[in-house]
Design a protein around this motif. Structure first.
Motif, PDB file in Angstrom:
ATOM      1  N   ALA A  77      33.827  73.881  79.212  1.00 35.87           N
ATOM      2  CA  ALA A  77      34.938  74.663  78.663  1.00 35.87           C
ATOM      3  C   ALA A  77      36.212  74.490  79.480  1.00 35.87           C
ATOM      4  CB  ALA A  77      34.582  76.150  78.565  1.00 35.87           C
ATOM      5  N   GLY A  78      36.288  73.416  80.283  1.00 32.57           N
ATOM      6  CA  GLY A  78      37.511  73.159  81.034  1.00 32.57           C
ATOM      7  C   GLY A  78      37.812  74.198  82.083  1.00 32.57           C
ATOM      8  N   MET A  79      36.794  74.907  82.542  1.00 31.65           N
ATOM      9  CA  MET A  79      37.005  75.996  83.485  1.00 31.65           C
ATOM     10  C   MET A  79      37.464  75.473  84.850  1.00 31.65           C
ATOM     11  SD  MET A  79      36.584  79.070  82.334  1.00 31.65           S
ATOM     12  CE  MET A  79      36.140  80.038  83.785  1.00 31.65           C
ATOM     13  N   SER A 185      35.102  66.408  75.736  1.00 31.94           N
ATOM     14  CA  SER A 185      34.737  67.585  74.946  1.00 31.94           C
ATOM     15  C   SER A 185      35.969  68.128  74.242  1.00 31.94           C
ATOM     16  CB  SER A 185      34.110  68.670  75.828  1.00 31.94           C
ATOM     17  OG  SER A 185      35.075  69.226  76.704  1.00 31.94           O
ATOM     18  N   TYR A 186      35.707  68.834  73.158  1.00 27.77           N
ATOM     19  CA  TYR A 186      36.772  69.471  72.384  1.00 27.77           C
ATOM     20  C   TYR A 186      36.338  70.892  72.091  1.00 27.77           C
ATOM     21  CZ  TYR A 186      40.182  70.464  68.731  1.00 27.77           C
ATOM     22  OH  TYR A 186      41.197  71.032  67.998  1.00 27.77           O
ATOM     23  N   GLY A 187      37.282  71.849  72.235  1.00 33.92           N
ATOM     24  CA  GLY A 187      36.884  73.229  72.043  1.00 33.92           C
ATOM     25  C   GLY A 187      38.005  74.121  71.568  1.00 33.92           C
ATOM     26  N   SER A 188      37.815  75.403  71.739  1.00 34.41           N
ATOM     27  CA  SER A 188      38.716  76.438  71.233  1.00 34.41           C
ATOM     28  C   SER A 188      40.160  76.193  71.662  1.00 34.41           C
ATOM     29  CB  SER A 188      38.263  77.804  71.727  1.00 34.41           C
ATOM     30  OG  SER A 188      36.932  78.081  71.356  1.00 34.41           O
ATOM     31  N   HIS A 189      41.083  76.553  70.768  1.00 36.76           N
ATOM     32  CA  HIS A 189      42.528  76.430  71.002  1.00 36.76           C
ATOM     33  C   HIS A 189      42.936  74.990  71.319  1.00 36.76           C
ATOM     34  CE1 HIS A 189      42.591  80.742  70.847  1.00 36.76           C
ATOM     35  NE2 HIS A 189      41.875  80.872  71.940  1.00 36.76           N
ATOM     36  N   GLY A 190      42.264  74.043  70.679  1.00 33.02           N
ATOM     37  CA  GLY A 190      42.635  72.641  70.828  1.00 33.02           C
ATOM     38  C   GLY A 190      42.409  72.082  72.216  1.00 33.02           C
ATOM     39  N   ALA A 191      41.474  72.642  72.957  1.00 32.56           N
ATOM     40  CA  ALA A 191      41.237  72.202  74.327  1.00 32.56           C
ATOM     41  C   ALA A 191      40.477  70.881  74.351  1.00 32.56           C
ATOM     42  CB  ALA A 191      40.458  73.265  75.096  1.00 32.56           C
ATOM     43  N   VAL A 192      40.976  69.937  75.118  1.00 36.42           N
ATOM     44  CA  VAL A 192      40.331  68.641  75.318  1.00 36.42           C
ATOM     45  C   VAL A 192      40.047  68.488  76.806  1.00 36.42           C
ATOM     46  CG1 VAL A 192      40.542  66.146  75.108  1.00 36.42           C
ATOM     47  CG2 VAL A 192      41.536  67.634  73.353  1.00 36.42           C
ATOM     48  N   ASP A 193      38.843  68.070  77.119  1.00 36.21           N
ATOM     49  CA  ASP A 193      38.423  67.925  78.510  1.00 36.21           C
ATOM     50  C   ASP A 193      37.771  66.559  78.664  1.00 36.21           C
ATOM     51  OD1 ASP A 193      37.521  68.161  81.076  1.00 36.21           O
ATOM     52  OD2 ASP A 193      36.262  69.912  80.735  1.00 36.21           O
ATOM     53  N   LEU A 213      40.054  63.025  85.965  1.00 36.34           N
ATOM     54  CA  LEU A 213      39.945  64.228  85.138  1.00 36.34           C
ATOM     55  C   LEU A 213      41.232  64.406  84.357  1.00 36.34           C
ATOM     56  CD1 LEU A 213      38.447  67.109  84.620  1.00 36.34           C
ATOM     57  CD2 LEU A 213      40.108  67.938  86.285  1.00 36.34           C
ATOM     58  N   TRP A 214      41.100  64.733  83.070  1.00 35.73           N
ATOM     59  CA  TRP A 214      42.262  65.092  82.243  1.00 35.73           C
ATOM     60  C   TRP A 214      41.849  66.232  81.328  1.00 35.73           C
ATOM     61  CZ3 TRP A 214      43.427  64.824  76.888  1.00 35.73           C
ATOM     62  CH2 TRP A 214      44.775  65.061  76.582  1.00 35.73           C
ATOM     63  N   GLN A 215      42.563  67.355  81.433  1.00 38.74           N
ATOM     64  CA  GLN A 215      42.289  68.527  80.614  1.00 38.74           C
ATOM     65  C   GLN A 215      43.582  68.990  79.957  1.00 38.74           C
ATOM     66  OE1 GLN A 215      40.716  71.031  83.774  1.00 38.74           O
ATOM     67  NE2 GLN A 215      38.620  70.650  83.131  1.00 38.74           N
ATOM     68  N   ALA A 747      32.238  71.200  71.907  1.00 40.49           N
ATOM     69  CA  ALA A 747      31.239  70.142  71.760  1.00 40.49           C
ATOM     70  C   ALA A 747      31.598  69.008  72.708  1.00 40.49           C
ATOM     71  CB  ALA A 747      31.183  69.637  70.321  1.00 40.49           C
ATOM     72  N   GLU A 748      30.560  68.299  73.194  1.00 37.17           N
ATOM     73  CA  GLU A 748      30.779  67.279  74.205  1.00 37.17           C
ATOM     74  C   GLU A 748      29.954  66.035  73.904  1.00 37.17           C
ATOM     75  OE1 GLU A 748      30.881  67.203  79.045  1.00 37.17           O
ATOM     76  OE2 GLU A 748      29.034  67.926  78.124  1.00 37.17           O
ATOM     77  N   PHE A 749      30.533  64.876  74.224  1.00 36.25           N
ATOM     78  CA  PHE A 749      29.809  63.604  74.203  1.00 36.25           C
ATOM     79  C   PHE A 749      29.918  62.997  75.595  1.00 36.25           C
ATOM     80  CE2 PHE A 749      29.935  58.940  73.901  1.00 36.25           C
ATOM     81  CZ  PHE A 749      28.655  58.716  73.394  1.00 36.25           C
TER      82      PHE A 749
END
Length: 754
Positions: A77-79, A185-193, A213-215, A747-749
């Motif tokens: 979750a990009g924490m 990974s891609y998640g809530s509020h258009g978050a990309v990690d 790392l790029w978030q 979700a993550e690959f």
């Protein structure tokens, strides 16, 4: 064949605890299991808690390690580094800045100070380099092999500012084997990690590893303040970081070079005015996580840049190892926010937002220049006999410039107050530790360290926002210094092949601190050195023939002259003070279980009771609150209070399930973390007591191999039940709160290659 089935987890725990306490092996169970096939066993956890590689079960220190699936799940979750909060016994982490400036608390000991020269009693060490400034502590966590948390004073071997404990990160090192990974990974509020690493040999002696790392996350918090409306005003960030390492491995010499860099461009944590109901600690009715009412949201920003390098050289001699570790760290930050979290509503008769704000507070903090240099030189013996030792010297040098800004919000955010602080710190130490094997079952360790620490500080207010003396130009200089002898004595006794008992007594200190945030005052405050003496004892046991592990510790400590920070009260201001005495006691339970070939579990629990003992200790507290402390002449008396951000209970449970399916494995990982209520400030009030917080995470997916590649697809959720509570506050203006992260789905690959 599968391992012997067990009826319930409770039966397993009861049997194991009985055998550990009694000091006997469960030979009957082991014999019965050995009649079946070889079973799944817990891996041996290697730690470097004493600056050498050891089995965690044989180290006379309360240490927990986080790695593998747990580390992957928690950090999804990009924490930022706060993902570790309440995931390890007696450890909590919070921040009033957001993704930078994390504040660590171990066994209740920490520091709520939000100024950029604040020291903390919990040290962070990354790849053997201490990260002293709080901005350095926020470096992103990626391509990390293991996290260790050492609880209790660690002043002998690790030195500066470790009276509470130590958090230690070890990144994945280069190797001769070609390997790497990439995940997105891609998640809530258009978050990309996205993160990845690749490494391998350059020659038969030189290898390298590059990690990136790029978030990115979209702004998603709307500002609905009348006249300042803005959609998607806050909450987003772009985080970039990279690390490159080179490892040279000779016959008797190794050299490791590490360079790392970070760039964060985002928004600060969202302050929310009047979010707490007066007379309660409930969030207001109709609270919306994605809405604020700010009059300065358009100017909010947080920009962080940092970089550093280290060089570790190690020579293996006939009976000794010589180690040299050189480090340089540098950081810059500018963080500007609407601190009051609201707006002036006196001219808005139809305003329907949450309450009024007595006065606007728009401020910023910055570090335009910070440089830290460290050097450690260590000699360790490698004798085959009963005695071994290590001795060393350490040097620390930091030059730090801090800028505090105040803005006139009503005049379109024009600068109306400015203070520049300069702090130069120099420290050096000599240390030594001796291990003595008395018998095959009993080993003792004694350590000693002499530390010398000095700070030169100046604060220069060019102009200020207040009339009269408080706003006049002002220049103040203060110097502080101290020295201290830290020590520890520990013993480890092997009760049997599965159970070790240990005991430890340790003493450490934190050097004097200064606070010169004179935007709204005319005083530089000083806190004298704090010293702590800690007593602990515990059991470390591998049981059920390698399918269970139970570590339990009890501890008691006394701290003299604890450094405390009186935050807020009447202004956006900090004041340092010393408490006469602080006591703390509790216990910690850290356990792992193999329930079957397909199901593993962990269960961790800690209890911490802290108490201030000083009849004269008091601070100013806002009169609008429902205070629980005695009030004398407008001062809240603090004697008997617990420490801020010190939950009595922390617990964490995880379950990991794997099942062969087709040509791969289905997996599911669930975790539940809990921390009990906390006080945000030194005083106790109804409004600023954070409620207990429980957060649930789940990660499930499918993994398969094809040739030299391993693939994994997964879906995950953090804070599954969207538990929302105030986790911090601002008390000098209104009932302003900061709230924990809402539910995150993603979700993550991932692909690993060899």
């Amino acid at each position: 064949m599968k391992a012997m089935k067990r009826s319930t987890l409770a039966t397993l725990i009861n049997a194991t605890l009985f055998s550990a306490v009694a000091g006997t092996s469960i030979s009957a169970v082991a014999a019965e299991q050995e009649t079946t096939a070889k079973k799944n066993q817990l891996e041996v956890i290697q730690v470097t808690a004493r600056k050498r590689v050891e089995n965690a079960q044989e180290v006379p220190v309360a240490v927990s390690a986080l790695q593998g699936d747990s580390l992957d799940a928690y950090s999804s979750a990009g924490m930022d580094i706060r993902f570790m909060n309440a995931k390890i016994p007696s450890l909590s982490i919070e921040s009033s800045f957001g993704r930078s400036f994390p504040r660590f608390y171990v066994r209740g000991l920490g520091n709520t100070d939000f100024d950029l020269n604040a020291s903390q009693p919990v040290s962070l060490v990354v790849d053997e380099i201490v990260q002293e400034n709080a901005i350095l502590k926020g470096f992103p966590v990626f391509d990390v092999a293991r996290v260790e948390v050492l609880r209790g004073p660690q002043g002998t071997l690790f030195g500066r500012n470790t009276p509470a404990g130590l958090v230690k990160f070890d990144t994945v090192k280069p190797s001769q084997e070609f390997e790497g990974y990439g995940s997105v990974s891609y998640g809530s509020h258009g978050a990309v990690d996205f993160e990845g690493a690749v490494g391998g040999s350059l020659t038969d002696r030189l290898s390298t590893r590059v990690s990136v790392l790029w978030q990115d996350k979209d702004d998603y918090i709307d500002n609905r303040a009348p006249g300042f409306e803005q959609k998607d005003a806050l909450g987003g960030y772009t985080e970039q970081a990279a690390r490159i390492q080179f490892l040279y491995e000779g016959d008797d010499f190794t050299g490791l070079f590490n360079y790392h860099v970070r760039d964060l461009d985002g928004s600060p944590i969202a302050f929310r005015a009047n979010t707490i109901k007066p007379g309660t600690n409930d969030l207001v009715d109709g609270f919306e996580n994605d809405v604020v009412y700010h009059d300065a949201a358009s100017r909010a920003t947080q920009q962080v840049e940092s970089q550093g390098a280290s060089l570790k050289l190690e020579w293996d001699l006939a009976n000794h190892t010589v180690t040299s570790i050189s480090g340089w760290e540098s950081a810059e930050i500018y963080s500007r926010a609407d601190i009051d979290g609201g707006l002036d509503t006196s001219n808005l008769p139809n305003y329907t937002g949450p309450g009024s704000t007595p006065f606007s507070s728009e401020s910023a903090d910055g570090i335009p220049d910070q440089d830290q240099y460290t050097q450690e030189l260590r000699l360790s013996s490698n004798f085959a006999g009963d005695v071994n030792y290590q001795v060393g010297v350490f040097y620390f040098d930091e030059a730090l410039t801090i800028e505090n800004f105040s803005y006139d919000t009503a005049n379109n955010g024009v600068l109306n107050g400015f203070v520049s602080q300069q702090q130069d710190t120099k420290a050096w130490a000599v240390f030594g530790s001796v291990d003595y094997t008395i018998t095959d079952d009993l080993k003792v360790t004694a350590g000693l360290r002499y530390s010398d620490d000095e700070k030169e500080f100046s604060a220069n207010r060019t102009f200020g926002p207040l009339p009269g003396e408080a706003g006049a130009p002002l220049f103040i200089e203060r110097d502080v210094s101290d020295d201290h002898v830290s020590w520890d004595l520990s013993a480890n006794y092997k009760i049997n092949d599965d159970v070790n008992w240990y005991g430890r007594i340790a003493n450490s200190f934190r050097a004097p601190s200064l606070q010169g945030r004179i935007l709204f005052g005319s005083e530089v405050t000083v806190a004298d050195s704090e010293t702590v003496t800690s007593f602990e004892t515990g059991i470390k046991s591998d049981v059920l023939d390698g399918q269970g592990r139970v570590n339990a510790t009890v501890f008691y400590y006394t701290m003299d002259d604890q450094q405390l920070t009186a935050v807020g009260g009447g202004a956006n201001f900090n004041r340092l003070l010393n408490a006469d005495k602080t006591t703390g006691y509790g216990f910690e339970l850290d356990s792992e279980w193999v329930l079957s070939d397909e199901l593993n579990a962990t269960f961790n629990l800690s209890y911490n009771k802290t108490e201030l003992k000083d009849d004269t200790l008091s601070i100013a507290a806002p009169s609008r609150l429902e205070l629980l402390d005695p009030i004398i002449n407008g001062q809240a008396m603090l004697n008997g209070n617990s420490l801020p951000h010190a939950p009595e209970w922390i617990s964490n449970i995880t379950l990991r399930y794997t099942k062969e399916l087709a040509e791969g494995d289905f997996f599911a990982y669930a975790d539940v973390s809990y921390r009990s209520e906390i006080d945000f400030f030194l005083y106790e009030s109804v409004e600023f007591e954070g409620k207990p917080l429980t957060e649930v995470g789940l990660r499930a997916g499918y993994a398969w191999a094809q040739g030299d590649y391993e693939y994994e697809v997964s879906a995950f959720v953090r804070n599954m039940f969207d538990e929302q509570q105030a986790i911090g506050g601002v008390d000098f203006n209104n009932n302003t709160a900061m709230v924990n992260e809402e539910r995150y789905i993603g979700a993550e690959f991932k692909v690993n290659f060899f």
